[in-house]
Design a protein around this motif. Sequence first.
Motif, PDB file in Angstrom:
ATOM      1  N   VAL A 182      44.478  81.911  55.330  1.00  0.00           N
ATOM      2  CA  VAL A 182      44.892  80.838  54.408  1.00  0.00           C
ATOM      3  C   VAL A 182      45.511  81.464  53.154  1.00  0.00           C
ATOM      4  CG1 VAL A 182      44.072  78.932  52.959  1.00  0.00           C
ATOM      5  CG2 VAL A 182      43.173  79.214  55.287  1.00  0.00           C
ATOM      6  N   LEU A 183      44.857  82.484  52.623  1.00  0.00           N
ATOM      7  CA  LEU A 183      45.392  83.161  51.428  1.00  0.00           C
ATOM      8  C   LEU A 183      46.790  83.714  51.712  1.00  0.00           C
ATOM      9  CD1 LEU A 183      42.156  85.006  50.240  1.00  0.00           C
ATOM     10  CD2 LEU A 183      43.321  83.135  49.058  1.00  0.00           C
ATOM     11  N   GLY A 184      46.960  84.273  52.920  1.00  0.00           N
ATOM     12  CA  GLY A 184      48.245  84.857  53.307  1.00  0.00           C
ATOM     13  C   GLY A 184      49.357  83.826  53.348  1.00  0.00           C
ATOM     14  N   VAL A 185      49.076  82.673  53.960  1.00  0.00           N
ATOM     15  CA  VAL A 185      50.150  81.680  54.091  1.00  0.00           C
ATOM     16  C   VAL A 185      50.370  80.920  52.788  1.00  0.00           C
ATOM     17  CG1 VAL A 185      49.872  81.497  56.587  1.00  0.00           C
ATOM     18  CG2 VAL A 185      48.731  79.823  55.119  1.00  0.00           C
ATOM     19  N   ARG A 186      49.306  80.761  51.987  1.00  0.00           N
ATOM     20  CA  ARG A 186      49.498  80.130  50.663  1.00  0.00           C
ATOM     21  C   ARG A 186      50.426  81.000  49.813  1.00  0.00           C
ATOM     22  NH1 ARG A 186      46.498  76.233  48.150  1.00  0.00           N
ATOM     23  NH2 ARG A 186      46.548  77.402  46.202  1.00  0.00           N
ATOM     24  N   ALA A 187      50.155  82.291  49.816  1.00  0.00           N
ATOM     25  CA  ALA A 187      50.993  83.215  49.036  1.00  0.00           C
ATOM     26  C   ALA A 187      52.426  83.185  49.570  1.00  0.00           C
ATOM     27  CB  ALA A 187      50.421  84.631  49.109  1.00  0.00           C
ATOM     28  N   TYR A 188      52.546  83.088  50.888  1.00  0.00           N
ATOM     29  CA  TYR A 188      53.863  83.076  51.508  1.00  0.00           C
ATOM     30  C   TYR A 188      54.662  81.835  51.084  1.00  0.00           C
ATOM     31  CZ  TYR A 188      57.503  83.654  55.026  1.00  0.00           C
ATOM     32  OH  TYR A 188      58.717  83.821  55.656  1.00  0.00           O
ATOM     33  N   ASN A 189      54.028  80.665  51.196  1.00  0.00           N
ATOM     34  CA  ASN A 189      54.723  79.421  50.824  1.00  0.00           C
ATOM     35  C   ASN A 189      55.146  79.461  49.359  1.00  0.00           C
ATOM     36  OD1 ASN A 189      54.351  78.292  53.389  1.00  0.00           O
ATOM     37  ND2 ASN A 189      52.392  77.361  52.842  1.00  0.00           N
ATOM     38  N   GLU A 190      54.243  79.951  48.510  1.00  0.00           N
ATOM     39  CA  GLU A 190      54.559  80.000  47.070  1.00  0.00           C
ATOM     40  C   GLU A 190      55.692  80.981  46.790  1.00  0.00           C
ATOM     41  OE1 GLU A 190      50.629  80.471  45.264  1.00  0.00           O
ATOM     42  OE2 GLU A 190      50.083  78.668  46.411  1.00  0.00           O
ATOM     43  N   MET A 191      55.695  82.101  47.509  1.00  0.00           N
ATOM     44  CA  MET A 191      56.784  83.075  47.348  1.00  0.00           C
ATOM     45  C   MET A 191      58.115  82.435  47.753  1.00  0.00           C
ATOM     46  SD  MET A 191      58.930  85.108  49.276  1.00  0.00           S
ATOM     47  CE  MET A 191      58.154  85.172  50.883  1.00  0.00           C
ATOM     48  N   LEU A 192      58.102  81.738  48.915  1.00  0.00           N
ATOM     49  CA  LEU A 192      59.352  81.116  49.392  1.00  0.00           C
ATOM     50  C   LEU A 192      59.900  80.125  48.371  1.00  0.00           C
ATOM     51  CD1 LEU A 192      58.969  80.168  53.176  1.00  0.00           C
ATOM     52  CD2 LEU A 192      60.067  82.176  52.175  1.00  0.00           C
ATOM     53  N   ALA A 193      58.984  79.376  47.766  1.00  0.00           N
ATOM     54  CA  ALA A 193      59.389  78.345  46.801  1.00  0.00           C
ATOM     55  C   ALA A 193      60.134  78.951  45.612  1.00  0.00           C
ATOM     56  CB  ALA A 193      58.157  77.580  46.330  1.00  0.00           C
ATOM     57  N   ILE A 199      67.173  79.745  51.566  1.00  0.00           N
ATOM     58  CA  ILE A 199      66.942  78.299  51.490  1.00  0.00           C
ATOM     59  C   ILE A 199      65.845  78.017  52.508  1.00  0.00           C
ATOM     60  CG2 ILE A 199      67.957  76.017  51.826  1.00  0.00           C
ATOM     61  CD1 ILE A 199      70.739  77.486  51.520  1.00  0.00           C
ATOM     62  N   SER A 200      64.740  77.437  52.047  1.00  0.00           N
ATOM     63  CA  SER A 200      63.588  77.299  52.940  1.00  0.00           C
ATOM     64  C   SER A 200      63.161  75.851  53.112  1.00  0.00           C
ATOM     65  CB  SER A 200      62.394  78.082  52.374  1.00  0.00           C
ATOM     66  OG  SER A 200      62.725  79.445  52.248  1.00  0.00           O
ATOM     67  N   SER A 201      62.593  75.591  54.272  1.00  0.00           N
ATOM     68  CA  SER A 201      61.984  74.293  54.526  1.00  0.00           C
ATOM     69  C   SER A 201      60.721  74.532  55.349  1.00  0.00           C
ATOM     70  CB  SER A 201      62.957  73.400  55.298  1.00  0.00           C
ATOM     71  OG  SER A 201      62.365  72.155  55.561  1.00  0.00           O
ATOM     72  N   VAL A 202      59.638  73.885  54.947  1.00  0.00           N
ATOM     73  CA  VAL A 202      58.390  74.005  55.703  1.00  0.00           C
ATOM     74  C   VAL A 202      58.159  72.695  56.450  1.00  0.00           C
ATOM     75  CG1 VAL A 202      55.895  74.371  55.566  1.00  0.00           C
ATOM     76  CG2 VAL A 202      57.418  75.611  54.007  1.00  0.00           C
ATOM     77  N   LEU A 203      58.029  72.803  57.763  1.00  0.00           N
ATOM     78  CA  LEU A 203      57.825  71.627  58.608  1.00  0.00           C
ATOM     79  C   LEU A 203      56.380  71.548  59.049  1.00  0.00           C
ATOM     80  CD1 LEU A 203      60.743  71.719  61.225  1.00  0.00           C
ATOM     81  CD2 LEU A 203      60.559  70.291  59.186  1.00  0.00           C
ATOM     82  N   GLN A 204      55.759  70.400  58.864  1.00  0.00           N
ATOM     83  CA  GLN A 204      54.438  70.182  59.445  1.00  0.00           C
ATOM     84  C   GLN A 204      54.641  69.918  60.938  1.00  0.00           C
ATOM     85  OE1 GLN A 204      51.556  67.785  57.172  1.00  0.00           O
ATOM     86  NE2 GLN A 204      53.295  67.132  55.923  1.00  0.00           N
ATOM     87  N   GLN A 205      53.724  70.394  61.745  1.00  0.00           N
ATOM     88  CA  GLN A 205      53.852  70.179  63.183  1.00  0.00           C
ATOM     89  C   GLN A 205      52.549  69.648  63.773  1.00  0.00           C
ATOM     90  OE1 GLN A 205      55.200  74.172  64.345  1.00  0.00           O
ATOM     91  NE2 GLN A 205      57.232  73.335  64.701  1.00  0.00           N
ATOM     92  N   VAL A 206      52.690  68.620  64.611  1.00  0.00           N
ATOM     93  CA  VAL A 206      51.527  68.091  65.338  1.00  0.00           C
ATOM     94  C   VAL A 206      51.859  68.114  66.826  1.00  0.00           C
ATOM     95  CG1 VAL A 206      50.698  66.607  63.474  1.00  0.00           C
ATOM     96  CG2 VAL A 206      52.403  65.728  65.093  1.00  0.00           C
ATOM     97  N   GLY A 207      50.846  67.985  67.642  1.00  0.00           N
ATOM     98  CA  GLY A 207      51.095  67.943  69.087  1.00  0.00           C
ATOM     99  C   GLY A 207      49.932  68.523  69.841  1.00  0.00           C
ATOM    100  N   ASP A 212      49.579  72.107  62.356  1.00  0.00           N
ATOM    101  CA  ASP A 212      49.994  73.324  61.645  1.00  0.00           C
ATOM    102  C   ASP A 212      51.427  73.154  61.146  1.00  0.00           C
ATOM    103  OD1 ASP A 212      49.988  76.061  60.762  1.00  0.00           O
ATOM    104  OD2 ASP A 212      48.523  76.496  62.318  1.00  0.00           O
ATOM    105  N   GLY A 213      52.107  74.220  60.901  1.00  0.00           N
ATOM    106  CA  GLY A 213      53.476  74.099  60.411  1.00  0.00           C
ATOM    107  C   GLY A 213      54.213  75.415  60.456  1.00  0.00           C
ATOM    108  N   ILE A 214      55.515  75.294  60.272  1.00  0.00           N
ATOM    109  CA  ILE A 214      56.388  76.450  60.402  1.00  0.00           C
ATOM    110  C   ILE A 214      57.310  76.493  59.182  1.00  0.00           C
ATOM    111  CG2 ILE A 214      58.135  75.178  61.752  1.00  0.00           C
ATOM    112  CD1 ILE A 214      58.324  77.618  63.576  1.00  0.00           C
ATOM    113  N   ALA A 215      57.497  77.692  58.630  1.00  0.00           N
ATOM    114  CA  ALA A 215      58.413  77.855  57.501  1.00  0.00           C
ATOM    115  C   ALA A 215      59.706  78.474  58.014  1.00  0.00           C
ATOM    116  CB  ALA A 215      57.789  78.757  56.442  1.00  0.00           C
ATOM    117  N   ILE A 216      60.808  77.826  57.691  1.00  0.00           N
ATOM    118  CA  ILE A 216      62.119  78.311  58.140  1.00  0.00           C
ATOM    119  C   ILE A 216      62.943  78.652  56.914  1.00  0.00           C
ATOM    120  CG2 ILE A 216      64.196  77.723  59.472  1.00  0.00           C
ATOM    121  CD1 ILE A 216      62.412  75.571  60.854  1.00  0.00           C
ATOM    122  N   SER A 217      63.437  79.875  56.854  1.00  0.00           N
ATOM    123  CA  SER A 217      64.240  80.309  55.711  1.00  0.00           C
ATOM    124  C   SER A 217      65.590  80.814  56.197  1.00  0.00           C
ATOM    125  CB  SER A 217      63.527  81.442  54.961  1.00  0.00           C
ATOM    126  OG  SER A 217      62.259  80.997  54.512  1.00  0.00           O
TER     127      SER A 217
END
Length: 220
Positions: A182-193, A199-207, A212-217
């Motif tokens: 969790v710490l790793g992905v929180r830091a990652y999302n904040e860095m991307l922002a 140019i990044s977009s984070v998509l929530q994913q269900v199924g 979960d979700g995927i970050a696309i840059s």
Amino acid sequence: MEETIYQRVDNYLSKTFSLEDSILKETESSIVQNGMPEHSVSANQGQFLYLLAKMCNAKNIIEVGTLGGYSTIWLGRAIKGGGTVKSIEIERGFAEVARRNIEKAGLSDCVEIITGNALDILDTMNLNGEPVDLFFMDADKPNYINYFEWALKHARAGSLIIADNVIRDGKVLDEKSTDEKVLGVRAYNEMLAQNDKVISSVLQQVGVKEYDGIAISLVK
Ligand code: DHB
Ligand code: MG
């Protein structure tokens, strides 16, 4: 347990689009049979990775975290005949299972499974002077930012840097979390922002997989 609406719709889409052939089904079965973590991407997520690879005209793809080779097969099919996928797996046993699956998929000529610590392997990787078109990180969440930095250094304008599991069933909201993933992905999302090189977009994913979700840059 009863299936959720998201699982039912995911299965409906997978069936309607005939996303999984016997190779992909057998790959997923091999993961279960070998007692490996059932953390492969779903069929729909695999198709989405395939689409992204096609959209950025990927020739050189790097994946961190091969597991049984399920997403590797999707990526390999996207570049087949015109590129290579190098997929790095730290667990020797997993890499052996993946190599067999890649062989069965007929992708051994364009997919290389490399065993070892991904940061060490990337450090000495020979890219023949060519850029990495698509980098997919799907393991070792605490090092996501390090993988991103490496990928950015070896990218071209228009390359994609993609990170799986950046929502983690909503645990990403927990500011007090001590879970290293969790710490790793929180830091990652904040860095991307904050990063103006992409140019990044984070998509929530269900199924069929956990929420979960995927970050696309996209590299500028
Ligand atoms: C985990 C890792 C994954 O790559 C995934 O897709 C789901 C879960 C994990 O380590 O918890
Ligand atoms: Mg994942």
